[in-house]
Every structure is written in structure tokens, then in C-alpha cells.
Design a protein around this motif. Structure first.
Motif, PDB file in Angstrom:
ATOM      1  N   VAL A 113       0.827  -1.206   0.000  1.00 27.86           N
ATOM      2  CA  VAL A 113       0.000   0.000   0.000  1.00 27.86           C
ATOM      3  C   VAL A 113       0.862   1.258   0.000  1.00 27.86           C
ATOM      4  N   SER A 114       1.975   1.237   0.739  1.00 24.83           N
ATOM      5  CA  SER A 114       2.840   2.423   0.815  1.00 24.83           C
ATOM      6  C   SER A 114       3.450   2.764  -0.538  1.00 24.83           C
ATOM      7  N   ASN A 115       3.820   1.752  -1.312  1.00 22.91           N
ATOM      8  CA  ASN A 115       4.367   2.018  -2.642  1.00 22.91           C
ATOM      9  C   ASN A 115       3.303   2.622  -3.554  1.00 22.91           C
ATOM     10  N   ALA A 116       2.052   2.201  -3.387  1.00 21.68           N
ATOM     11  CA  ALA A 116       0.972   2.785  -4.179  1.00 21.68           C
ATOM     12  C   ALA A 116       0.741   4.244  -3.779  1.00 21.68           C
ATOM     13  N   ILE A 117       0.731   4.510  -2.483  1.00 18.95           N
ATOM     14  CA  ILE A 117       0.519   5.873  -1.989  1.00 18.95           C
ATOM     15  C   ILE A 117       1.670   6.783  -2.406  1.00 18.95           C
ATOM     16  N   ALA A 118       2.896   6.232  -2.398  1.00 18.38           N
ATOM     17  CA  ALA A 118       4.094   7.036  -2.681  1.00 18.38           C
ATOM     18  C   ALA A 118       4.105   7.621  -4.086  1.00 18.38           C
ATOM     19  N   ILE A 119       3.356   7.035  -5.010  1.00 20.51           N
ATOM     20  CA  ILE A 119       3.328   7.558  -6.381  1.00 20.51           C
ATOM     21  C   ILE A 119       2.937   9.033  -6.375  1.00 20.51           C
ATOM     22  N   VAL A 120       1.988   9.377  -5.522  1.00 23.37           N
ATOM     23  CA  VAL A 120       1.545  10.770  -5.416  1.00 23.37           C
ATOM     24  C   VAL A 120       2.193  11.477  -4.229  1.00 23.37           C
ATOM     25  N   ALA A 121       2.270  10.769  -3.094  1.00 26.97           N
ATOM     26  CA  ALA A 121       2.726  11.409  -1.854  1.00 26.97           C
ATOM     27  C   ALA A 121       4.201  11.791  -1.884  1.00 26.97           C
ATOM     28  N   MET A 122       5.042  10.968  -2.536  1.00 29.40           N
ATOM     29  CA  MET A 122       6.477  11.212  -2.498  1.00 29.40           C
ATOM     30  C   MET A 122       6.873  12.551  -3.130  1.00 29.40           C
ATOM     31  N   PRO A 123       6.489  12.832  -4.386  1.00 25.44           N
ATOM     32  CA  PRO A 123       6.900  14.128  -4.971  1.00 25.44           C
ATOM     33  C   PRO A 123       6.287  15.328  -4.255  1.00 25.44           C
ATOM     34  N   LEU A 124       5.050  15.195  -3.774  1.00 27.58           N
ATOM     35  CA  LEU A 124       4.421  16.303  -3.064  1.00 27.58           C
ATOM     36  C   LEU A 124       5.107  16.557  -1.725  1.00 27.58           C
ATOM     37  N   ASN A 125       5.435  15.484  -1.016  1.00 24.78           N
ATOM     38  CA  ASN A 125       6.134  15.591   0.267  1.00 24.78           C
ATOM     39  C   ASN A 125       7.499  16.241   0.080  1.00 24.78           C
ATOM     40  N   PHE A 126       8.212  15.776  -0.954  1.00 22.11           N
ATOM     41  CA  PHE A 126       9.550  16.315  -1.199  1.00 22.11           C
ATOM     42  C   PHE A 126       9.486  17.795  -1.574  1.00 22.11           C
ATOM     43  N   ALA A 127       8.539  18.143  -2.440  1.00 22.02           N
ATOM     44  CA  ALA A 127       8.405  19.543  -2.853  1.00 22.02           C
ATOM     45  C   ALA A 127       8.051  20.431  -1.655  1.00 22.02           C
TER      46      ALA A 127
END
Length: 310
Positions: A113-127
Motif C-alpha cells: 500500500v505504501s508504494n501505491a501511496i508514494a506515487i503521489v505522496a512522495m513528490p508532493l512531500n519532497f516539494a
């Protein structure tokens, strides 16, 4: 010696294309070992799952941000630490959780589930965290990072291979049962090989700058494991679940971080060195922690209703 923020590690386009393919193959291998029941299982342990998601996508990036303010590393090193913190977990966390006598079912479900969420969450979190950082934000602005472009790239190398792997696992069960382990091992070894290749091709830079990032990486990694354990404890989870959450949060997919650094940041010095060092230290620290837990009995024993992957 040049400032680490001014150097760019060498990685030619052909090698980068192969690295993208290796990472996609790694995600395909993770999906082959994922069942649809892994997603359904989340509904049966909502508190543990909520603790893991909160620790990974909110607590760890925030704590990483605080650590960079405390240590005050170079801007590119700070960006590298934030990027790694925003990466999803890797499937080595499942192996280490089993070694640590933790809840493997929870670990596998969280990885999927975390890998699925990271598709959107990762770039937004980093930005968000990168743009908020006092010294790293100006550097990030010069790169002109487009979060939506990063989402598209992550979708291609994580989302599509993951969806294809899930489909294959469901459609070709006998083939999947036979090949999922070799595919997982081969893809993981290929990724490690490319990380080694990236370091070897820039060995002089790593020798020159590893001292700048080693302490930060060691402290950061320890905080990642500690964050997972502390959040799980705050949610009242059993020791069985706390071990799984701690390892899931502590193990980050630094290989994905390295791909993004070469794809979007031109191999920016501090970022690349952080991701390269993290990729090795993370596994060493995780194996050490799992081995230590393996020798310690679970507090309260294994819950009666706990599920383990066969």
C-alpha cells in the motif's frame, strides 16, 4: 576540493535508462509477491496500518527536516536526506521483519500500500519539505522541479510495473509461484549492482565527500527506525507489530531516490552521495536491528489472531 553542492556525479543516459528498467523490474518483483489479500488485510488491522502510514509519510519527513536544521549540512545534502525520507519502503523490509520475529503480514501489506501511496505522496512531500528548507529551497528553485513531472516518472517506474505484477500474480498463479522468488532476488541484486556501479564510476567524489554525509546518514537512519517504533508504541501496538512498523519505516528505497537524483537533479553531489551511502548503511543497520530482535523474546508473545504469510 569543490563544495559538494557544486559537483554533479557522472551517469550517462544509457546507464540511467537501464537503471530505470532495473527499478521497474524490482517493483514488478515486489508485486509478484503481493496478493490482493494484502490490501484487504489492511482493513483488519486499521490501527497498525494507520500508525505505519503516519510514521512514513508525515512523521519521518518532518523529523528529517528538523534533523537537517540541527546538523545544518550543505543544501544538496539536506535535499538528499529529505528525498530519501520521502521514498517508499523496499521489500527487503519484509525479509528483515521475518528475521526480527515481527508481523510479516503487516509488513507485506504496508509495503504494497505504501508504494501505491508514494506515487503521489512522495513528490508532493519532497516539494513541500524541500521548498520549506531555509538553505535548500533556493537550490531547489534553481532546479525548477515540477512535482507533476516527477509523479509521471514515478508512475512509469513504480506504478505501471507494480500494476502489471499484480495482474500477473492474479492471472498466472502457477507461473508466479515458480518465478517470484528468483525475480525478486535477481532484481534486488541488479539494483545493488547499479548502486555499486554508480559509486565506482564516481569513486573519487565518494571518497572526498563521504565524510560529510556519513554521520548524517547514520543518525538519520537510526531516527527512521526509532520513529517507526515510537509511533507504533504511541498507537498502543503490540511488540509484534511495533517491530514490523519500525523496520518498514527504517528501510527506504534509496535506489528509487538515486534514479530520481540522476533523472531530475543531474546527479547533484550531496544528494547522490547521501542516497548511495544510505543504500548500503540502511541494509547493514536493518540486519543488525533484526538480528538483535531475533534474540529477544516478544513482549506479550505473538497475538492469537496475528497472520503470517505462508
Amino acid at each position: 576540493m569543490q563544495p559538494v553542492d557544486l559537483i554533479h556525479l557522472n551517469f550517462n543516459p544509457a546507464a540511467l535508462a537501464v537503471l530505470n528498467g532495473v527499478l521497474a523490474f524490482l517493483m514488478f518483483g515486489i508485486a509478484l509477491d503481493t496478493r490482493l489479500d494484502d490490501f484487504k488485510r489492511v482493513a483488519r488491522m486499521p490501527v497498525a496500518f494507520a500508525a505505519g502510514i503516519l510514521a512514513q509519510f508525515i512523521a519521518l519527513p518532518a523529523i528529517t527536516f528538523g534533523l537537517t536544521l540541527l546538523l545544518q549540512p550543505g543544501p544538496s545534502i539536506a535535499l538528499g536526506m529529505i528525498l530519501v525520507a520521502c521514498c517508499p519502503p523496499g521489500n527487503v523490509s519484509n525479509i528483515l521483519t521475518h528475521r526480527a520475529n515481527g508481523n510479516v503480514a503487516l509488513s507485506v501489506s504496508m509495503t504494497a500500500v505504501s508504494n501505491a501511496i508514494a506515487i503521489v505522496a512522495m513528490p508532493l512531500n519532497f516539494a513541500f519539505w524541500g521548498g520549506l528548507h531555509p538553505s535548500a529551497a533556493p537550490l531547489l528553485k534553481t532546479i525548477a522541479l515540477d512535482p507533476l513531472q516527477m509523479v509521471g516518472h514515478i508512475l512509469l517506474i513504480i506504478g505501471l510495473p507494480f500494476a502489471l505484477g499484480l495482474w500477473c500474480a492474479h492471472r498466472f498463479e502457477r507461473w508466479t509461484a515458480r518465478f517470484k522468488k528468483p525475480v525478486r532476488i535477481l532484481s534486488f541484486l541488479a539494483l545493488i549492482g547499479f548502486i555499486i556501479g554508480a559509486i565506482a564510476g564516481n569513486w573519487r567524489y565518494f571518497l572526498d565527500y563521504v565524510g560529510l554525509v556519513l554521520l548524517a546518514v547514520v543518525l538519520h537512519d537510526a531516527l527512521a527506525f526509532g520513529t517507526g517504533y515510537a509511533v507504533a508504541r504511541a498507537f498502543g501496538l503490540s511488540d509484534y507489530d511495533r517491530r514490523a512498523v519500525a523496520i518498514e519505516v527504517g528501510i527506504r528505497n534509496a535506489g528509487l531516490g538515486l534514479v530520481l537524483i540522476f533523472s531530475f537533479f543531474g546527479g547533484l553531489g550531496g544528494m547522490a552521495v547521501v542516497a548511495g551511502v544510505w543504500g548500503f548503511w540502511d541494509i547493514i543497520a536493518g540486519m543488525t536491528l533484526a538480528g538483535w530482535w531475533a534474540r529477544r523474546p516478544l513482549q506479550g508473545g505473538v497475538p492469537v489472531l496475528a497472520e503470517e504469510r505462508a
